[in-house]
Design a protein around this motif. Structure first.
Motif, PDB file in Angstrom:
ATOM      1  N   LYS A 318      16.356  -1.114  -1.433  1.00 36.08           N
ATOM      2  CA  LYS A 318      15.361  -1.197  -0.348  1.00 36.08           C
ATOM      3  C   LYS A 318      14.664  -2.566  -0.352  1.00 36.08           C
ATOM      4  CE  LYS A 318      15.690   2.959   1.340  1.00 36.08           C
ATOM      5  NZ  LYS A 318      15.335   4.167   0.633  1.00 36.08           N
ATOM      6  N   THR A 319      14.163  -2.960   0.806  1.00 32.34           N
ATOM      7  CA  THR A 319      13.388  -4.202   0.906  1.00 32.34           C
ATOM      8  C   THR A 319      11.930  -3.852   1.173  1.00 32.34           C
ATOM      9  OG1 THR A 319      15.284  -5.412   1.775  1.00 32.34           O
ATOM     10  CG2 THR A 319      13.111  -6.345   2.236  1.00 32.34           C
ATOM     11  N   PHE A 320      11.041  -4.432   0.380  1.00 35.54           N
ATOM     12  CA  PHE A 320       9.607  -4.170   0.579  1.00 35.54           C
ATOM     13  C   PHE A 320       8.881  -5.424   1.045  1.00 35.54           C
ATOM     14  CE2 PHE A 320      10.921  -0.806  -2.240  1.00 35.54           C
ATOM     15  CZ  PHE A 320      10.336   0.297  -1.626  1.00 35.54           C
ATOM     16  N   GLY A 321       8.098  -5.265   2.086  1.00 34.51           N
ATOM     17  CA  GLY A 321       7.176  -6.321   2.492  1.00 34.51           C
ATOM     18  C   GLY A 321       5.903  -6.095   1.677  1.00 34.51           C
ATOM     19  N   VAL A 322       5.494  -7.110   0.926  1.00 32.20           N
ATOM     20  CA  VAL A 322       4.314  -6.959   0.068  1.00 32.20           C
ATOM     21  C   VAL A 322       3.214  -7.898   0.558  1.00 32.20           C
ATOM     22  CG1 VAL A 322       3.421  -7.437  -2.256  1.00 32.20           C
ATOM     23  CG2 VAL A 322       5.550  -6.142  -1.973  1.00 32.20           C
ATOM     24  N   LEU A 323       2.040  -7.359   0.763  1.00 25.42           N
ATOM     25  CA  LEU A 323       0.885  -8.187   1.117  1.00 25.42           C
ATOM     26  C   LEU A 323      -0.079  -8.207  -0.063  1.00 25.42           C
ATOM     27  CD1 LEU A 323       0.167  -7.167   4.829  1.00 25.42           C
ATOM     28  CD2 LEU A 323       1.751  -8.869   3.912  1.00 25.42           C
ATOM     29  N   GLY A 324      -0.231  -9.383  -0.643  1.00 25.77           N
ATOM     30  CA  GLY A 324      -1.145  -9.529  -1.773  1.00 25.77           C
ATOM     31  C   GLY A 324      -0.436  -9.566  -3.096  1.00 25.77           C
ATOM     32  N   LEU A 325      -0.654 -10.671  -3.824  1.00 28.17           N
ATOM     33  CA  LEU A 325      -0.051 -10.828  -5.149  1.00 28.17           C
ATOM     34  C   LEU A 325      -1.115 -11.165  -6.201  1.00 28.17           C
ATOM     35  CD1 LEU A 325       3.003 -12.906  -3.894  1.00 28.17           C
ATOM     36  CD2 LEU A 325       3.148 -10.611  -4.885  1.00 28.17           C
ATOM     37  N   ALA A 326      -2.264 -11.682  -5.740  1.00 27.86           N
ATOM     38  CA  ALA A 326      -3.350 -12.028  -6.658  1.00 27.86           C
ATOM     39  C   ALA A 326      -3.929 -10.756  -7.279  1.00 27.86           C
ATOM     40  CB  ALA A 326      -4.453 -12.761  -5.899  1.00 27.86           C
TER      41      ALA A 326
END
Ligand code: UGA
Length: 438
Positions: A318-326
């Motif tokens: 699956k491909t995940f769009g991730v918002l926020g890494l900090a």
């Protein structure tokens, strides 16, 4: 700010998140300040007017105080120790590994450097986060390596700055804690902090050291506690945001650090909790409550993954769009970031991650090159099987979610911080997943 503070020459050793804010903050208040750091590149950047990390308002504060002539930099401890009567030690105290013990070698090295530079009375202030009893070793080092007959005092002045709001926290703290042993040290610290609009609490040195660990650990405990409640909310069909609000309205508890989500991270809580457990063990106390806090925080990320699985079935491929890494909003810091931990768990499961963060993207991609970095939230959503919001950047609340929905393969959103508008998302047709909300 109240009138009444006297100006003192101040040195700050260690120009990191704490040291640089402290140095520039004191310079802004009128004190002549020298900040020293052994990292030549960092000092060169600062001399060129650049701050080596993201902290709102800090670049402006540094450039203003440098221009005013009140903030200078050096790579040598000797310069700083000769320049100032009051020397703040602000170097890092990272974990030494799995034992949780803090690595205090930088504190020792700087103390030794100060001791060797002593020619006249100096007040040395321990501001780095250290376990109780560190002051004893600092004094021992100063006495052993310093010249005979040159007087000094030690003070412990723990810092309570939060990354992302460190500049305003410096000028408007909730309280100032200072551990001292002599009247001379106390009156110098009274002069320095006399103009701050906050209660000034004087204690002995060991109590001041302990206040720092006890405060951070209590905040971590609050977060792990509310995260635990979020799991019970799910089981009974209650809403954690409402429960948290109701609990936090009790003034004895308070609303701060009561937001449930994917767990706490950063350069402070995980390390300080571990270090406090280690200190307790070393003095013969088994700190079971805090061990449970730490374990619950580790497990939280695995539980988040289980939740995502429930909404999307298999993770592999699956491909995940991730918002926020900090590790939280308003910072580019990725140390112990729960967002990045979840990204790593997904990658391990065979998922692909395309991610956007307003400040921490490059740091995260350098640490975890498998992440495909995106230029904005919409690019992160494009062609993804689900969108995961993992850091509480306020801008993520204001996205065009109808557009995001049209870019996703399936309208599935995981709100890892319980801060998005669930009703709006559900009315747009999203499957809304969160920890602790129906
Ligand atoms: C923390 C303390 O809040 C500061 O007082 C202290 O000076 C600092 O550590 C330090 O020892 O240097 P900081 O690590 O910058 O500050 O960040 P916080 O705002 O406390 O957040 C820590 C973590 O807890 C973040 O991952 C955040 O997302 C998470 N958090 C915070 C929650 O999960 N829920 C909340 O309700 C609040």
């Amino acid at each position: 700010m109240r009138e009444g503070g006297k100006l003192r020459k101040i040195a700050v050793i260690g120009a990191g998140h704490v040291g640089l804010v402290t140095a520039a903050g004191f310079a802004k208040l009128g004190h002549p300040v020298m900040a020293a750091d052994q990292d030549k590149n960092k000092i060169e950047m600062l001399l060129a007017g650049q701050v080596p990390f993201f902290e709102p308002g800090l670049t402006e504060l540094v450039s203003e105080t440098v221009k005013s002539g009140r903030l200078a930099f050096s790579t040598r401890i000797k310069d700083a120790a000769e320049f100032a009567e009051v020397i703040f030690i602000c170097v890092g105290t990272p974990s030494r590994g799995d034992s949780g013990e803090s690595d205090l070698s930088a504190v020792e090295k700087v103390t030794a450097g100060i001791a060797r530079s002593l020619v006249d009375y100096r007040l040395i202030v321990e501001k780095s986060t250290v376990p109780a009893l560190t002051g004893e070793w600092v004094k021992y080092t100063l006495k052993t390596l310093g010249p005979k007959g040159v007087p000094f005092d030690l003070a412990a002045n723990p810092e309570f700055l939060r990354e992302g709001s460190a500049v305003s926290d410096f000028f408007k703290p909730d309280r100032i804690v200072v551990g001292v042993e002599t009247d001379r040290a106390r009156s110098i610290m009274e002069e320095i902090y006399g103009s701050f609009p906050a209660p000034l609490l004087f204690t002995d040195i060991k109590s001041a050291e302990l206040i720092k660990h006890a405060s951070n650990s209590f905040l971590a405990l609050k977060i792990s506690y509310i995260n635990a409640i979020s799991h019970i909310c799910e089981k009974v069909g209650a809403d954690i945001n409402l429960v948290s609000k109701g609990v936090g309205l009790d003034r004895r508890i308070g609303p701060g650090h009561l937001s449930a989500g994917i767990g706490y991270g950063g350069g402070c809580f995980p390390k300080d909790v571990a270090s406090f457990i280690h200190l307790a063990r070393s003095v013969g106390y088994d700190f079971k409550i805090l061990e449970a806090v730490s374990r619950a925080n580790r497990e939280q990320k695995q539980l988040a993954l289980e939740k995502i699985k429930k909404g999307i079935w298999n993770l592999n491929g699956k491909t995940f769009g991730v918002l926020g890494l900090a590790f939280k909003d308003e910072t580019d810091d990725i140390r112990e970031s729960p967002a990045l931990d979840i990204v790593r768990l997904l990658l391990k499961e065979g998922s692909r991650v395309q991610a956007y963060d307003p400040a921490a993207g490059e740091n995260a991609a350098a640490d975890c090159p498998e992440i495909k970095l995106c230029k904005d939230p919409y690019e992160a959503a494009e062609g993804a099987d689900a969108l995961l919001v993992l850091t509480e950047w306020p801008a993520f609340k204001k996205l065009d979610f109808a557009r995001i929905k049209s870019l996703l393969i399936a309208p599935v959103i995981f709100d890892g911080r319980n801060f998005l508008d669930r009703e709006e998302l559900q009315s747009l047709g999203f499957t809304y997943l969160a920890l602790g909300r129906p």
